[in-house]
Design a protein around this motif. Structure first.
Motif, short mmCIF file in Angstrom:
data_model
loop_
_atom_site.label_atom_id
_atom_site.label_comp_id
_atom_site.label_asym_id
_atom_site.label_seq_id
_atom_site.Cartn_x
_atom_site.Cartn_y
_atom_site.Cartn_z
N ALA A 51 -10.47 45.08 61.38
CA ALA A 51 -10.12 43.71 61.80
C ALA A 51 -11.27 42.75 61.51
N HIS A 52 -12.49 43.18 61.82
CA HIS A 52 -13.65 42.33 61.55
C HIS A 52 -13.85 42.10 60.05
N ALA A 53 -13.64 43.15 59.26
CA ALA A 53 -13.77 43.01 57.80
C ALA A 53 -12.72 42.03 57.26
N SER A 54 -11.51 42.12 57.77
CA SER A 54 -10.45 41.21 57.35
C SER A 54 -10.81 39.77 57.74
N ALA A 55 -11.23 39.58 58.97
CA ALA A 55 -11.61 38.23 59.43
C ALA A 55 -12.75 37.68 58.58
N LYS A 56 -13.70 38.53 58.22
CA LYS A 56 -14.83 38.08 57.39
C LYS A 56 -14.35 37.64 56.01
N ARG A 57 -13.47 38.42 55.38
CA ARG A 57 -12.93 38.05 54.06
C ARG A 57 -12.18 36.73 54.12
N ILE A 58 -11.35 36.58 55.12
CA ILE A 58 -10.55 35.36 55.28
C ILE A 58 -11.46 34.16 55.48
N ARG A 59 -12.44 34.32 56.39
CA ARG A 59 -13.37 33.23 56.65
C ARG A 59 -14.15 32.85 55.40
N GLN A 60 -14.61 33.85 54.67
CA GLN A 60 -15.38 33.57 53.46
C GLN A 60 -14.55 32.77 52.46
N TYR A 61 -13.30 33.15 52.26
CA TYR A 61 -12.46 32.43 51.31
C TYR A 61 -12.22 30.98 51.75
N PHE A 62 -11.79 30.80 52.97
CA PHE A 62 -11.43 29.45 53.42
C PHE A 62 -12.64 28.58 53.76
N ASN A 63 -13.82 29.18 53.91
CA ASN A 63 -15.04 28.39 54.10
C ASN A 63 -15.73 28.04 52.78
N GLN A 64 -15.47 28.82 51.74
CA GLN A 64 -16.17 28.59 50.47
C GLN A 64 -15.22 28.18 49.36
N ALA A 65 -14.29 29.03 49.01
CA ALA A 65 -13.43 28.78 47.84
C ALA A 65 -12.42 27.65 48.09
N ALA A 66 -11.79 27.63 49.23
CA ALA A 66 -10.76 26.61 49.48
C ALA A 66 -11.34 25.19 49.44
N PRO A 67 -12.49 24.92 50.05
CA PRO A 67 -13.05 23.56 49.93
C PRO A 67 -13.37 23.18 48.48
N LEU A 68 -13.83 24.15 47.69
CA LEU A 68 -14.10 23.86 46.27
C LEU A 68 -12.80 23.54 45.54
N HIS A 69 -11.75 24.26 45.86
CA HIS A 69 -10.43 24.01 45.27
C HIS A 69 -9.98 22.58 45.57
#
Length: 168
Positions: A51-69
């Protein structure tokens, strides 16, 4: 049902910025699906390592890649298209840019919950967030097709170059 794990999918290159943006949408859909599974997973298994690994992946994407998009669209893609856009597309672009703010606000609520992962993860907040993105992408993808048809190849290459530089 376990938490999904995203595999490595081949992404298009920055030489085709529209394909790159569409590939980002595919990732967003997969991360939203993973996010949607998280509350039931946590309810059944607790806040374990998966669960923590999943939350970390999700957070990383939406904190980094999504704002760049979103920047790719607001700073490069939409301004390049606006001079030739039909009035309906110009209005749609304004609507889409405003929606980025709404999605960011919804994300910040979830980001905090995922950072402090517990069984109080809000399924309603997740549903709202994913729904905002689904509605947004449904409007944006047909617009991308019109933009790709309207912009010259050299302009698209320049957009891709800007997108790549933004990620350095």
């Amino acid at each position: 049902m376990g938490v999904m794990q995203l595999g490595n999918h081949l992404a298009p290159s920055f030489e085709d910025p529209i394909a790159m943006l569409l590939a980002c949408h595919d990732k967003i859909r997969r991360f939203c699906a993973e996010l949607s599974l998280l509350p039931s997973y946590v309810a059944e298994h607790g806040c374990d390592e998966q669960a923590h690994a999943s939350a970390k992946r999700i957070r990383q994407y939406f904190n980094q890649a999504a704002p760049l998009h979103h920047l790719d669209e607001e700073v490069d893609l939409f301004p390049a298209y606006l001079p030739m856009a039909h009035p309906q597309d110009a209005a749609l672009i304004r609507q889409l840019c405003a929606a980025h703010t709404d999605m960011e606000q919804a994300w910040q609520r979830l980001n905090t919950q995922l950072h402090n992962l517990s069984d109080s993860l809000s399924a309603a907040d997740i549903q709202l967030f994913c729904q905002l993105y689904q509605q947004h992408m449904a409007l944006e993808e047909p617009l991308f097709t019109r933009i790709q048809a309207g912009l010259q190849a050299d302009v698209l290459l320049g957009l891709g170059h800007n997108m790549a530089n933004r990620r350095k």
